[in-house]
Design a protein around this motif. Structure first.
Motif, PDB file in Angstrom:
ATOM      1  N   PRO A 122       0.827  -1.211   0.000  1.00  0.00           N
ATOM      2  CA  PRO A 122       0.000   0.000   0.000  1.00  0.00           C
ATOM      3  C   PRO A 122       0.863   1.264   0.000  1.00  0.00           C
ATOM      4  O   PRO A 122       1.974   1.275   0.534  1.00  0.00           O
ATOM      5  CB  PRO A 122      -0.783  -0.114   1.313  1.00  0.00           C
ATOM      6  N   ALA A 123       0.336   2.314  -0.595  1.00  0.00           N
ATOM      7  CA  ALA A 123       1.000   3.617  -0.552  1.00  0.00           C
ATOM      8  C   ALA A 123       0.843   4.221   0.844  1.00  0.00           C
ATOM      9  O   ALA A 123       0.087   3.710   1.675  1.00  0.00           O
ATOM     10  CB  ALA A 123       0.396   4.545  -1.603  1.00  0.00           C
ATOM     11  N   ASN A 124       1.556   5.308   1.084  1.00  0.00           N
ATOM     12  CA  ASN A 124       1.465   5.983   2.384  1.00  0.00           C
ATOM     13  C   ASN A 124       0.139   6.701   2.561  1.00  0.00           C
ATOM     14  O   ASN A 124      -0.219   7.090   3.676  1.00  0.00           O
ATOM     15  CB  ASN A 124       2.617   6.978   2.539  1.00  0.00           C
ATOM     16  N   ASN A 125      -0.570   6.937   1.456  1.00  0.00           N
ATOM     17  CA  ASN A 125      -1.884   7.572   1.529  1.00  0.00           C
ATOM     18  C   ASN A 125      -2.746   7.028   0.381  1.00  0.00           C
ATOM     19  O   ASN A 125      -2.276   6.218  -0.411  1.00  0.00           O
ATOM     20  CB  ASN A 125      -1.764   9.097   1.444  1.00  0.00           C
ATOM     21  N   ASN A 126      -3.985   7.485   0.332  1.00  0.00           N
ATOM     22  CA  ASN A 126      -4.913   7.029  -0.707  1.00  0.00           C
ATOM     23  C   ASN A 126      -5.402   8.187  -1.568  1.00  0.00           C
ATOM     24  O   ASN A 126      -6.549   8.175  -2.046  1.00  0.00           O
ATOM     25  CB  ASN A 126      -6.105   6.318  -0.056  1.00  0.00           C
ATOM     26  N   LYS A 127      -4.522   9.160  -1.789  1.00  0.00           N
ATOM     27  CA  LYS A 127      -4.918  10.357  -2.540  1.00  0.00           C
ATOM     28  C   LYS A 127      -5.429  10.026  -3.932  1.00  0.00           C
ATOM     29  O   LYS A 127      -6.428  10.583  -4.402  1.00  0.00           O
ATOM     30  CB  LYS A 127      -3.741  11.332  -2.632  1.00  0.00           C
ATOM     31  N   LYS A 128      -4.730   9.114  -4.623  1.00  0.00           N
ATOM     32  CA  LYS A 128      -5.131   8.784  -5.990  1.00  0.00           C
ATOM     33  C   LYS A 128      -6.456   8.009  -6.002  1.00  0.00           C
ATOM     34  O   LYS A 128      -7.233   8.117  -6.951  1.00  0.00           O
ATOM     35  CB  LYS A 128      -4.035   7.973  -6.682  1.00  0.00           C
ATOM     36  N   VAL A 129      -6.699   7.218  -4.950  1.00  0.00           N
ATOM     37  CA  VAL A 129      -7.972   6.502  -4.828  1.00  0.00           C
ATOM     38  C   VAL A 129      -9.115   7.508  -4.745  1.00  0.00           C
ATOM     39  O   VAL A 129     -10.111   7.418  -5.479  1.00  0.00           O
ATOM     40  CB  VAL A 129      -7.978   5.593  -3.578  1.00  0.00           C
ATOM     41  N   TYR A 130      -8.953   8.483  -3.854  1.00  0.00           N
ATOM     42  CA  TYR A 130     -10.007   9.487  -3.669  1.00  0.00           C
ATOM     43  C   TYR A 130     -10.177  10.335  -4.931  1.00  0.00           C
ATOM     44  O   TYR A 130     -11.306  10.639  -5.337  1.00  0.00           O
ATOM     45  CB  TYR A 130      -9.695  10.368  -2.462  1.00  0.00           C
ATOM     46  N   SER A 131      -9.066  10.706  -5.543  1.00  0.00           N
ATOM     47  CA  SER A 131      -9.134  11.550  -6.737  1.00  0.00           C
ATOM     48  C   SER A 131      -9.858  10.835  -7.866  1.00  0.00           C
ATOM     49  O   SER A 131     -10.756  11.407  -8.524  1.00  0.00           O
ATOM     50  CB  SER A 131      -7.719  11.937  -7.173  1.00  0.00           C
ATOM     51  N   TYR A 132      -9.497   9.569  -8.113  1.00  0.00           N
ATOM     52  CA  TYR A 132     -10.118   8.818  -9.206  1.00  0.00           C
ATOM     53  C   TYR A 132     -11.611   8.621  -8.950  1.00  0.00           C
ATOM     54  O   TYR A 132     -12.445   8.856  -9.839  1.00  0.00           O
ATOM     55  CB  TYR A 132      -9.440   7.455  -9.375  1.00  0.00           C
ATOM     56  N   LEU A 133     -11.959   8.187  -7.748  1.00  0.00           N
ATOM     57  CA  LEU A 133     -13.356   7.858  -7.469  1.00  0.00           C
ATOM     58  C   LEU A 133     -14.229   9.108  -7.382  1.00  0.00           C
ATOM     59  O   LEU A 133     -15.391   9.083  -7.808  1.00  0.00           O
ATOM     60  CB  LEU A 133     -13.455   7.028  -6.186  1.00  0.00           C
ATOM     61  N   VAL A 152     -10.431  -1.186  -0.406  1.00  0.00           N
ATOM     62  CA  VAL A 152      -9.691  -0.501  -1.468  1.00  0.00           C
ATOM     63  C   VAL A 152      -8.531   0.262  -0.853  1.00  0.00           C
ATOM     64  O   VAL A 152      -8.630   0.778   0.267  1.00  0.00           O
ATOM     65  CB  VAL A 152     -10.606   0.459  -2.272  1.00  0.00           C
ATOM     66  N   TYR A 153      -7.404   0.293  -1.561  1.00  0.00           N
ATOM     67  CA  TYR A 153      -6.273   1.128  -1.173  1.00  0.00           C
ATOM     68  C   TYR A 153      -5.447   1.415  -2.412  1.00  0.00           C
ATOM     69  O   TYR A 153      -5.708   0.898  -3.503  1.00  0.00           O
ATOM     70  CB  TYR A 153      -5.436   0.461  -0.072  1.00  0.00           C
ATOM     71  N   GLN A 154      -4.432   2.233  -2.242  1.00  0.00           N
ATOM     72  CA  GLN A 154      -3.596   2.667  -3.367  1.00  0.00           C
ATOM     73  C   GLN A 154      -2.309   1.856  -3.421  1.00  0.00           C
ATOM     74  O   GLN A 154      -1.621   1.706  -2.415  1.00  0.00           O
ATOM     75  CB  GLN A 154      -3.283   4.155  -3.209  1.00  0.00           C
ATOM     76  N   ASN A 155      -1.997   1.310  -4.596  1.00  0.00           N
ATOM     77  CA  ASN A 155      -0.741   0.588  -4.797  1.00  0.00           C
ATOM     78  C   ASN A 155       0.424   1.570  -4.688  1.00  0.00           C
ATOM     79  O   ASN A 155       0.438   2.608  -5.340  1.00  0.00           O
ATOM     80  CB  ASN A 155      -0.757  -0.078  -6.175  1.00  0.00           C
ATOM     81  N   ARG A 156       1.406   1.215  -3.856  1.00  0.00           N
ATOM     82  CA  ARG A 156       2.528   2.126  -3.609  1.00  0.00           C
ATOM     83  C   ARG A 156       3.337   2.418  -4.869  1.00  0.00           C
ATOM     84  O   ARG A 156       3.851   3.523  -5.046  1.00  0.00           O
ATOM     85  CB  ARG A 156       3.463   1.526  -2.546  1.00  0.00           C
ATOM     86  N   TYR A 157       3.443   1.446  -5.766  1.00  0.00           N
ATOM     87  CA  TYR A 157       4.376   1.588  -6.881  1.00  0.00           C
ATOM     88  C   TYR A 157       3.712   1.974  -8.205  1.00  0.00           C
ATOM     89  O   TYR A 157       4.373   2.521  -9.082  1.00  0.00           O
ATOM     90  CB  TYR A 157       5.176   0.298  -7.049  1.00  0.00           C
ATOM     91  N   THR A 158       2.436   1.682  -8.363  1.00  0.00           N
ATOM     92  CA  THR A 158       1.763   2.000  -9.626  1.00  0.00           C
ATOM     93  C   THR A 158       0.654   3.024  -9.466  1.00  0.00           C
ATOM     94  O   THR A 158       0.138   3.530 -10.463  1.00  0.00           O
ATOM     95  CB  THR A 158       1.152   0.739 -10.259  1.00  0.00           C
ATOM     96  N   ASP A 159       0.255   3.310  -8.217  1.00  0.00           N
ATOM     97  CA  ASP A 159      -0.880   4.197  -7.908  1.00  0.00           C
ATOM     98  C   ASP A 159      -2.219   3.595  -8.290  1.00  0.00           C
ATOM     99  O   ASP A 159      -3.259   4.250  -8.157  1.00  0.00           O
ATOM    100  CB  ASP A 159      -0.733   5.576  -8.577  1.00  0.00           C
ATOM    101  N   ASN A 160      -2.250   2.344  -8.773  1.00  0.00           N
ATOM    102  CA  ASN A 160      -3.517   1.701  -9.100  1.00  0.00           C
ATOM    103  C   ASN A 160      -4.402   1.592  -7.867  1.00  0.00           C
ATOM    104  O   ASN A 160      -3.920   1.545  -6.730  1.00  0.00           O
ATOM    105  CB  ASN A 160      -3.287   0.284  -9.641  1.00  0.00           C
ATOM    106  N   LEU A 161      -5.713   1.505  -8.100  1.00  0.00           N
ATOM    107  CA  LEU A 161      -6.638   1.161  -7.033  1.00  0.00           C
ATOM    108  C   LEU A 161      -6.581  -0.348  -6.837  1.00  0.00           C
ATOM    109  O   LEU A 161      -6.708  -1.105  -7.800  1.00  0.00           O
ATOM    110  CB  LEU A 161      -8.073   1.566  -7.395  1.00  0.00           C
TER     111      LEU A 161
END
Length: 311
Positions: A122-133, A152-161
């Motif tokens: 997991p990434a340190n935060n879920n910013k990209k998750v919130y932004s995408y959704l 759901v969480y953010q992949n640390r290396y790809t930013d994927n959900l």
């Protein structure tokens, strides 16, 4: 800013098995000297010199090249040399020398147990998750609910959900969704339990079935009290067996609401499921409904939200 030559040499030597895994791919041992990828059988990683060759595409090289070619399958930004180098630099600074191959030696088999799901970091935060959704008109209430429950969480290396479903608190189904809407990137894992798929149990006697998890979230958004229902995303029109497995395992369920895409595949799926439900579970009520506008339920949600904003 121009990168230090010494740093570039270190980045070239990043362990390719490690890198493949963190780009979201699955290394598979072919021999004591070679690995391929579960997702691309013409991709070969050579352990003796930590290089790769992608035979079907004519690509070869070190970690930077691999990041550009293989990473480009996940996110087109990797096709840029500078983007790949910056990505590898961050990876190196986080992991330091334990991911650098200086003295080449045999690797341990990193092929996972077929019964075990290994979740992406997991990434340190879920910013990209919130932004995408948010961009797909999912409210923070629903996003928070998924994040809190570790669905759901953010992949640390790809930013994927990364979407995760659990059984007895153990992950049994994982899929990744790319954050670039136009690419429609989706990755599933070979150890997934497709009799379970992505399931949310609210203890209800009514099950809502969707094709995609974001469609599931959209149905929740469009429903006044979404916790009155159980939810199942089968993630593909071919994986509908999970519907019947959940009905077998949960005798409380008395009705199934089919909420799949309004296209040929979705219509055929409803016909198959309804026929089978009537034969195997005659006591279960069936309701079929398609989005009033657009092809899928998320597109319909976006349509409705945009219509309200304009009015």
């Amino acid at each position: 800013m121009k990168k230090d030559k010494e740093l570039i040499e270190k980045l070239k030597k990043i362990d390719l098995l490690f890198l493949a895994s963190h780009l979201g791919f699955t290394p598979v041992s072919k021999s004591s000297k070679y690995y391929t990828l579960e997702e691309h059988d013409s991709f070969m990683i050579k352990l003796h010199d930590n290089t790769f060759q992608w035979y079907s595409r004519g690509n070869y090289g070190n970690a930077i090249s691999m990041c550009m070619y293989l990473g480009g399958e996940v996110d087109k930004r990797f096709q840029s040399y500078s983007y790949s180098v910056n990505y590898l630099e961050k990876l190196y600074l986080q992991m330091k020398d334990n991911i650098i191959v200086d003295n080449i030696k045999p690797h341990e088999n990193v092929k996972k147990d077929p019964e075990t799901l290994i979740l992406p970091f997991p990434a340190n935060n879920n910013k990209k998750v919130y932004s995408y959704l948010r961009n797909r008109c999912i409210s923070e209430e629903i996003i928070d609910y998924f994040v809190y429950n570790r669905w759901v969480y953010q992949n640390r290396y790809t930013d994927n959900l990364v979407f995760v479903s659990y059984k007895d608190d153990k992950p049994v189904f994982v899929c990744e969704k790319g954050i670039i809407q136009e690419q429609r990137f989706m990755k599933e894992y070979s150890a997934n339990d497709y009799n379970h798929c992505f399931y949310i149990d609210h203890g209800s006697d009514c099950l809502i079935v969707t094709e995609a998890i974001v469609d599931m979230m959209s149905i929740m958004e469009l429903t006044e009290d979404f916790k009155r229902y159980n939810y199942l995303s089968i993630n593909s029109v071919t994986k509908y067996q999970a519907i019947f497995e959940h009905l077998k395992n949960d005798t409380k369920i008395k009705s199934v609401l089919m909420r799949v895409d309004h296209d040929k595949a979705g219509i055929r799926l409803n016909e198959k499921v309804c026929l089978k439900l009537k034969k195997q579970f005659p006591h279960v009520r069936i309701n079929v409904e398609y989005p009033p506008k657009e092809k899928d339920w998320n597109d319909y949600l976006v349509y409705e939200v945009n219509k309200k904003r304009k009015s």
